[in-house]
Scaffold this motif. Sequence first.
Motif, PDB file in Angstrom:
ATOM      1  N   VAL A 418       0.824  -1.208   0.000  1.00  0.00           N
ATOM      2  CA  VAL A 418       0.000   0.000   0.000  1.00  0.00           C
ATOM      3  C   VAL A 418       0.864   1.268   0.000  1.00  0.00           C
ATOM      4  O   VAL A 418       0.468   2.305  -0.546  1.00  0.00           O
ATOM      5  N   SER A 419       2.045   1.195   0.597  1.00  0.00           N
ATOM      6  CA  SER A 419       2.874   2.397   0.770  1.00  0.00           C
ATOM      7  C   SER A 419       4.064   2.448  -0.183  1.00  0.00           C
ATOM      8  O   SER A 419       4.981   3.249   0.012  1.00  0.00           O
ATOM      9  N   VAL A 420       4.058   1.603  -1.208  1.00  0.00           N
ATOM     10  CA  VAL A 420       5.177   1.608  -2.164  1.00  0.00           C
ATOM     11  C   VAL A 420       5.263   2.944  -2.892  1.00  0.00           C
ATOM     12  O   VAL A 420       6.358   3.448  -3.175  1.00  0.00           O
ATOM     13  N   GLY A 421       4.099   3.544  -3.181  1.00  0.00           N
ATOM     14  CA  GLY A 421       4.105   4.831  -3.869  1.00  0.00           C
ATOM     15  C   GLY A 421       4.807   5.910  -3.061  1.00  0.00           C
ATOM     16  O   GLY A 421       5.583   6.708  -3.606  1.00  0.00           O
ATOM     17  N   LYS A 422       4.568   5.922  -1.742  1.00  0.00           N
ATOM     18  CA  LYS A 422       5.244   6.892  -0.882  1.00  0.00           C
ATOM     19  C   LYS A 422       6.744   6.613  -0.848  1.00  0.00           C
ATOM     20  O   LYS A 422       7.564   7.548  -0.857  1.00  0.00           O
ATOM     21  N   ALA A 423       7.111   5.328  -0.824  1.00  0.00           N
ATOM     22  CA  ALA A 423       8.526   4.954  -0.841  1.00  0.00           C
ATOM     23  C   ALA A 423       9.199   5.464  -2.110  1.00  0.00           C
ATOM     24  O   ALA A 423      10.323   5.989  -2.075  1.00  0.00           O
ATOM     25  N   LYS A 424       8.493   5.332  -3.237  1.00  0.00           N
ATOM     26  CA  LYS A 424       9.041   5.803  -4.518  1.00  0.00           C
ATOM     27  C   LYS A 424       9.316   7.304  -4.472  1.00  0.00           C
ATOM     28  O   LYS A 424      10.374   7.770  -4.919  1.00  0.00           O
ATOM     29  N   ASN A 425       8.389   8.073  -3.901  1.00  0.00           N
ATOM     30  CA  ASN A 425       8.582   9.524  -3.809  1.00  0.00           C
ATOM     31  C   ASN A 425       9.810   9.868  -2.954  1.00  0.00           C
ATOM     32  O   ASN A 425      10.580  10.774  -3.295  1.00  0.00           O
ATOM     33  N   LEU A 426       9.961   9.135  -1.848  1.00  0.00           N
ATOM     34  CA  LEU A 426      11.107   9.388  -0.971  1.00  0.00           C
ATOM     35  C   LEU A 426      12.418   9.064  -1.678  1.00  0.00           C
ATOM     36  O   LEU A 426      13.414   9.789  -1.542  1.00  0.00           O
ATOM     37  N   LEU A 427      12.436   7.967  -2.415  1.00  0.00           N
ATOM     38  CA  LEU A 427      13.664   7.559  -3.112  1.00  0.00           C
ATOM     39  C   LEU A 427      14.026   8.556  -4.207  1.00  0.00           C
ATOM     40  O   LEU A 427      15.213   8.863  -4.415  1.00  0.00           O
ATOM     41  N   GLU A 428      13.018   9.045  -4.908  1.00  0.00           N
ATOM     42  CA  GLU A 428      13.297  10.038  -5.960  1.00  0.00           C
ATOM     43  C   GLU A 428      13.817  11.336  -5.342  1.00  0.00           C
ATOM     44  O   GLU A 428      14.699  11.991  -5.901  1.00  0.00           O
ATOM     45  N   LYS A 429      13.296  11.677  -4.153  1.00  0.00           N
ATOM     46  CA  LYS A 429      13.804  12.850  -3.448  1.00  0.00           C
ATOM     47  C   LYS A 429      15.254  12.632  -3.017  1.00  0.00           C
ATOM     48  O   LYS A 429      16.105  13.531  -3.152  1.00  0.00           O
TER      49      LYS A 429
END
Length: 572
Positions: A418-429
Amino acid sequence: MSGLYEQIKLLYNQSLYSNVISLANLVLSLSEHNSELLPVHGKFHVYVYYADAHFYLGKYRKAEALYKKALQFRKCLLKSKCTNKPLQDGQKDLPSDIDIKFQIHLCLIKLKNSQEALQVLQSIPGKQRTAKINMALAKMFHEQGMERSAITTYKEVLRECPLALEAAEGLLSLGIKGIEVNSLIVGCAANLSNLDWLNTWIKAHAQIHNREYTHAVVTLRSLDTINLLRDNFNLLTTMGECYYYAGDDKNALLCLRRARLIEPDVMTGVDIYAAVLYKTHHIKELERLISVITTNSENIGEIYVAMAYSLYASKKYNRANTLTAQALNLNPNDIEATILRGNILIEQKKYQDALFFFRHAVQLKPYRYEPHKGLIDCLVGMHRLREALNIASGSCKQLGHTPRVLTLYASVLMKDPVSVGKAKNLLEKALSQDEVYLPTVYLLAEIYEQEMNLEAAIELLERQVEIQPTCKLHQMLGDLWARVHNEEKALDQYAIALNLDPSNRRALEGMHRLDNTSSKLDSTYYMTVGEEQADTTYDVGDGLPDTDIDEAPDESETEAVWSDMDLEANSQ
């Protein structure tokens, strides 16, 4: 003066301490039955020599008792209760009660009775305290969390000894601004010249204690010049530690290695050097380091921690635990030993025990990254994901939104679909802050692959191999090219990966699979690629995985070194 007293003094001056003890013991007994044998002031001196001899031989409890007896005897002398005769010139030159109390304090420190040691020093009136007394007091105030008293006492040290750099560093660590510390030193050392380097030194240490490690490195590097402090061991060690705290293991290794070449026999910082060698998989170099430091007879925590890292790298966890326990016995607040002990327990899947050590580490050094990661690894290993997420989120607030902290948080978020999308945003940051931080690259490529955005994953990895080609990057690219059915490019990437590390299992398996079937790929294998990549970087039990390694781990051991260590471990 009695000839017996002169003989005791001669033995003492020649550092024949066991002989001092033997003779002083007999002479003091004789003097009890014959008051004419020793002058009263001579007897007092004998008590002090007797106590000092025990102290130098490590018999601290006996030394403490004798120092206290000497203090009582001195009071008796000064009040002239022991003799009706006035004190003569030779009798007036007595060791001061301040010096004796300081020795009592040292005995109590050795006996790990810090509270009584502090009380002894505090019993000395403020106007009679020397710089030595104030420095000892300041350090004890500091250790016991009495910050205001520590600041006041450190300042007293600097007023008397303006270049007492340890006192200056103590003030900086307690939040006093560098400009104030600098003005205090300059005001007390106005007659000194050639202090241009001092301003920079104070600035760097102020940045270190403000945890501005990147800025501190820049400042310290300005001192590492031929005109100033080029090839200074302490400067290089401090720079290496700053890089280490900032997560830059590559540069930490370069600085610490330089420092070891200059002063191979100095044990300061050897624990962090061992940690960096372990993290960068320089196992042979770590073994060579152990062979050098085991010849050192110093009983210090840094040596035990360094040896424990070598055992840890060899998966000899019980023996490594024993050595960390010895380091913690010497200093219960040894942060490097505490972190390593927790990581060893994680490898043994003793998560509850590891939690205790990482919680203690967070209390000791809340701004160090490793304790926070250790807590998260423990909670993930115990399947307490919600708590792990809370710790990871709190780490971002406490440690700052640095690439490795954001990546750590993302690695936990990725465990819940469910939280993979948030993880992706953090990694791109994180990648926007540091485009070459490989743990971020690996996890982001894995997310792209899970999203079936294979083109984005390939583009990300190809950009990285141009900057910093590593075995893992080429192996991951091989897997991705195989998934898009470009067998030629996949084989090329696997070949490059195997050239960098011939033992890379995943590259070997990928190449064999392509050799065996050129028309159809095993979809099950490639669907699990991302999971295994995540395990090799951020899953529980990986220790301190912040850096990608070109050099494959070397599992060989130097038998001569370990046979000596076996004997030492058995004897202990």
